[in-house]
Scaffold this active site. Structure first.
Site, PDB file in Angstrom:
ATOM      1  N   SER A 240       2.628  -1.672   0.961  1.00  0.00           N
ATOM      2  CA  SER A 240       3.304  -1.559  -0.329  1.00  0.00           C
ATOM      3  C   SER A 240       2.349  -1.975  -1.440  1.00  0.00           C
ATOM      4  O   SER A 240       2.643  -2.876  -2.226  1.00  0.00           O
ATOM      5  CB  SER A 240       4.587  -2.394  -0.330  1.00  0.00           C
ATOM      6  OG  SER A 240       5.556  -1.776  -1.116  1.00  0.00           O
ATOM      7  N   HIS A 241       1.218  -1.341  -1.459  1.00  0.00           N
ATOM      8  CA  HIS A 241       0.224  -1.587  -2.491  1.00  0.00           C
ATOM      9  C   HIS A 241      -0.783  -0.429  -2.502  1.00  0.00           C
ATOM     10  O   HIS A 241      -0.800   0.396  -1.580  1.00  0.00           O
ATOM     11  CB  HIS A 241      -0.502  -2.921  -2.255  1.00  0.00           C
ATOM     12  CG  HIS A 241      -1.237  -3.006  -0.962  1.00  0.00           C
ATOM     13  ND1 HIS A 241      -0.855  -3.857   0.063  1.00  0.00           N
ATOM     14  CD2 HIS A 241      -2.304  -2.335  -0.493  1.00  0.00           C
ATOM     15  CE1 HIS A 241      -1.675  -3.698   1.078  1.00  0.00           C
ATOM     16  NE2 HIS A 241      -2.562  -2.770   0.769  1.00  0.00           N
ATOM     17  N   ALA A 242      -1.602  -0.417  -3.536  1.00  0.00           N
ATOM     18  CA  ALA A 242      -2.764   0.480  -3.582  1.00  0.00           C
ATOM     19  C   ALA A 242      -3.991  -0.402  -3.752  1.00  0.00           C
ATOM     20  O   ALA A 242      -3.895  -1.550  -4.209  1.00  0.00           O
ATOM     21  CB  ALA A 242      -2.640   1.464  -4.735  1.00  0.00           C
TER      22      ALA A 242
ATOM     23  N   ARG B 207       0.253   2.887  -0.291  1.00  0.00           N
ATOM     24  CA  ARG B 207       0.632   3.002   1.116  1.00  0.00           C
ATOM     25  C   ARG B 207       1.620   1.911   1.494  1.00  0.00           C
ATOM     26  O   ARG B 207       1.518   0.769   1.046  1.00  0.00           O
ATOM     27  CB  ARG B 207      -0.585   2.965   2.044  1.00  0.00           C
ATOM     28  CG  ARG B 207      -1.085   1.610   2.554  1.00  0.00           C
ATOM     29  CD  ARG B 207      -1.707   0.759   1.472  1.00  0.00           C
ATOM     30  NE  ARG B 207      -2.701   1.441   0.683  1.00  0.00           N
ATOM     31  CZ  ARG B 207      -3.982   1.488   1.009  1.00  0.00           C
ATOM     32  NH1 ARG B 207      -4.416   0.844   2.041  1.00  0.00           N
ATOM     33  NH2 ARG B 207      -4.838   2.099   0.214  1.00  0.00           N
TER      34      ARG B 207
END
Ligand code: TYD
Length: 130
Positions: free
Chosen positions: A47-49, A94
């Site tokens: 839960s980040h880029a 993602r």
């Protein structure tokens, strides 16, 4: 480009072998390797880029889904074999979920860990992915 990459699979009666070699199977030099394991049922990771880091993820055991967003398009890819993996370019959102029991996610990264490289807020990501 987000890309599923087949890895060499050396079949052997003694057990099979696959390999990741930098700049050969994956398009970057490996700086760091980490793995995610013992994920409780129903949990998600990621839960980040990452602004500058490229990654390549293999389900070396079990299976899980990778939910991706490029800033323009969404995709979901399931990983469930140890002889292929997913290349994730920089600036790709993602989120990993649907981990099977005893699954093991191996991640090779082009850069060292640096919290400043993370975008953890989806709205910020969408704005910056432009
Ligand atoms: P994080 O990348 O946020 O996990 P997730 O993939 O679920 O978003 O990492 C979780 C914690 O682990 C965070 O406090 C930073 C630490 N960490 C490291 O110290 N080194 C690393 O290489 C990674 C990937 C994480």
């Amino acid at each position: 480009m987000i890309k599923l990459i087949d890895l060499p699979k050396i079949l052997d009666d003694r057990g099979n072998l696959s390999v990741i070699e930098e700049m050969t199977n994956i398009p970057f030099k490996i700086h760091r390797v980490y793995w995610i394991y013992d994920v409780p049922g129903g949990e998600f990771r990621g839960s980040h880029a990452l602004r500058e880091t490229e990654e390549f993820i293999v389900a070396v055991s079990g299976s899980f889904d990778i939910n991706l967003h490029t800033g323009k398009e969404e995709r979901k890819i399931s990983l469930n074999r140890s002889y292929f993996g997913l290349y994730i370019p920089k600036m790709t959102w993602r989120m990993l979920d649907n981990f099977s029991t005893n699954s093991l996610a191996l991640i090779v990264a082009s850069k060292g860990f640096n919290e400043d490289d993370y975008i953890r807020d989806f709205e910020t990501f969408i704005n910056q992915a432009g």
